[in-house]
Design a protein around this motif. Sequence first.
Motif, PDB file in Angstrom:
ATOM      1  N   GLU A  90       0.923  -1.360  -0.162  1.00 11.81           N
ATOM      2  CA  GLU A  90       0.023   0.076   0.191  1.00 11.81           C
ATOM      3  C   GLU A  90       0.774   1.233  -0.078  1.00 11.81           C
ATOM      4  N   ARG A  91       2.005   0.910   0.650  1.00 14.00           N
ATOM      5  CA  ARG A  91       2.950   2.352   0.644  1.00 14.00           C
ATOM      6  C   ARG A  91       3.493   2.689  -1.092  1.00 14.00           C
ATOM      7  N   PHE A  92       3.666   1.445  -1.562  1.00 19.63           N
ATOM      8  CA  PHE A  92       4.133   1.505  -2.982  1.00 19.63           C
ATOM      9  C   PHE A  92       3.069   2.330  -3.808  1.00 19.63           C
ATOM     10  N   ILE A  93       1.904   1.641  -3.433  1.00 19.69           N
ATOM     11  CA  ILE A  93       0.539   2.518  -4.327  1.00 19.69           C
ATOM     12  C   ILE A  93       0.695   4.075  -3.952  1.00 19.69           C
ATOM     13  N   SER A  94       0.835   4.497  -2.702  1.00 21.97           N
ATOM     14  CA  SER A  94       1.034   5.638  -2.214  1.00 21.97           C
ATOM     15  C   SER A  94       1.875   6.362  -3.055  1.00 21.97           C
ATOM     16  N   SER A  95       3.076   6.036  -3.269  1.00 23.79           N
ATOM     17  CA  SER A  95       3.978   6.467  -3.709  1.00 23.79           C
ATOM     18  C   SER A  95       3.826   6.630  -5.437  1.00 23.79           C
ATOM     19  N   LEU A  96       3.237   5.631  -6.030  1.00 29.19           N
ATOM     20  CA  LEU A  96       2.944   5.835  -7.348  1.00 29.19           C
ATOM     21  C   LEU A  96       1.799   6.876  -7.754  1.00 29.19           C
ATOM     22  N   LYS A  97       0.862   6.965  -6.753  1.00 29.62           N
ATOM     23  CA  LYS A  97       0.099   8.074  -6.820  1.00 29.62           C
ATOM     24  C   LYS A  97       0.679   9.459  -6.934  1.00 29.62           C
ATOM     25  N   LEU A  98       1.476   9.512  -5.751  1.00 34.49           N
ATOM     26  CA  LEU A  98       2.116  10.855  -5.852  1.00 34.49           C
ATOM     27  C   LEU A  98       2.774  11.200  -6.944  1.00 34.49           C
ATOM     28  N   LEU A  99       3.597  10.289  -7.608  1.00 36.81           N
ATOM     29  CA  LEU A  99       4.224  10.477  -8.941  1.00 36.81           C
ATOM     30  C   LEU A  99       3.445  10.894  -9.987  1.00 36.81           C
ATOM     31  N   THR A 100       2.290   9.749 -10.329  1.00 34.64           N
ATOM     32  CA  THR A 100       1.377  10.251 -11.275  1.00 34.64           C
ATOM     33  C   THR A 100       0.781  11.656 -11.191  1.00 34.64           C
ATOM     34  N   ASN A 101       0.415  12.174  -9.982  1.00 38.39           N
ATOM     35  CA  ASN A 101       0.047  13.447  -9.813  1.00 38.39           C
ATOM     36  C   ASN A 101       1.004  14.448  -9.693  1.00 38.39           C
ATOM     37  N   SER A 102       2.363  13.992  -9.867  1.00 36.46           N
ATOM     38  CA  SER A 102       3.354  15.256  -9.824  1.00 36.46           C
ATOM     39  C   SER A 102       3.795  15.524 -11.650  1.00 36.46           C
TER      40      SER A 102
END
Length: 223
Positions: free
Chosen positions: A139-151
């Motif tokens: 789930e932490r990986f998913i959070s990081s993925l979302k941060l990057l896709t929204n950056s």
Amino acid sequence: MKKIIYSITPFTTIDYKDHLSCIVWFIHCNMQCQYCYNCNIVSAKSGQYMLEDLYSFLKKRVGLLDAVVLSGGEATIHNLLPICKEIKEFGFKIKLDTNGSNPKLLETLLKRNLLDFVSLDFKGTKEKFKDITKSSLYERFISSLKLLTNSSINYEVRTTLHRDLLDEKDINKMQKVLSENGYKKTFYIQNFLEEENFANLEQSSTKFDCSKLDKTLDISFRN
């Protein structure tokens, strides 16, 4: 001062595309991936260099290198904020290689514009993640993925493929997860390299059938 840097690769042209870089290998990791061949770095109790050694090295490389790659181990288990600030003071770009397990630090680094490129490792499907990584950090990986896709940062997602651990259905599931979380870039698949690793894995005899892959994303195989 603790020596948290295992080693420094003084020069590379392949780890950060179109950039002359050095690689900083940080000790320790919060995963123990079966196929990992950096197990000596992950298991090391101490590295060879302190941060002051790194800064001294970089000072001599100003004008000679374009960028610094932060890798490991897992770089984000260390406090990268002051390290990245110092590297930026020298005028270098920064590429981060990460398993995505520290979204809080990643968010801070992104907000402060301290990163120029991120390579995010997608270790496996939700169902297989714990078995492959010996961790519960999906789930932490998913959070990081979302941060990057929204950056607005330039980044990539990559996966190491060992055919006994991940099959075509798994890669398709992972494509779907990436797409559902806003990832539209190339999904890089890195073939397993047979070197000393945590699980004593050898090359798989199982063939990977690329024709079974969905066309959800553009997939590119490396090495």
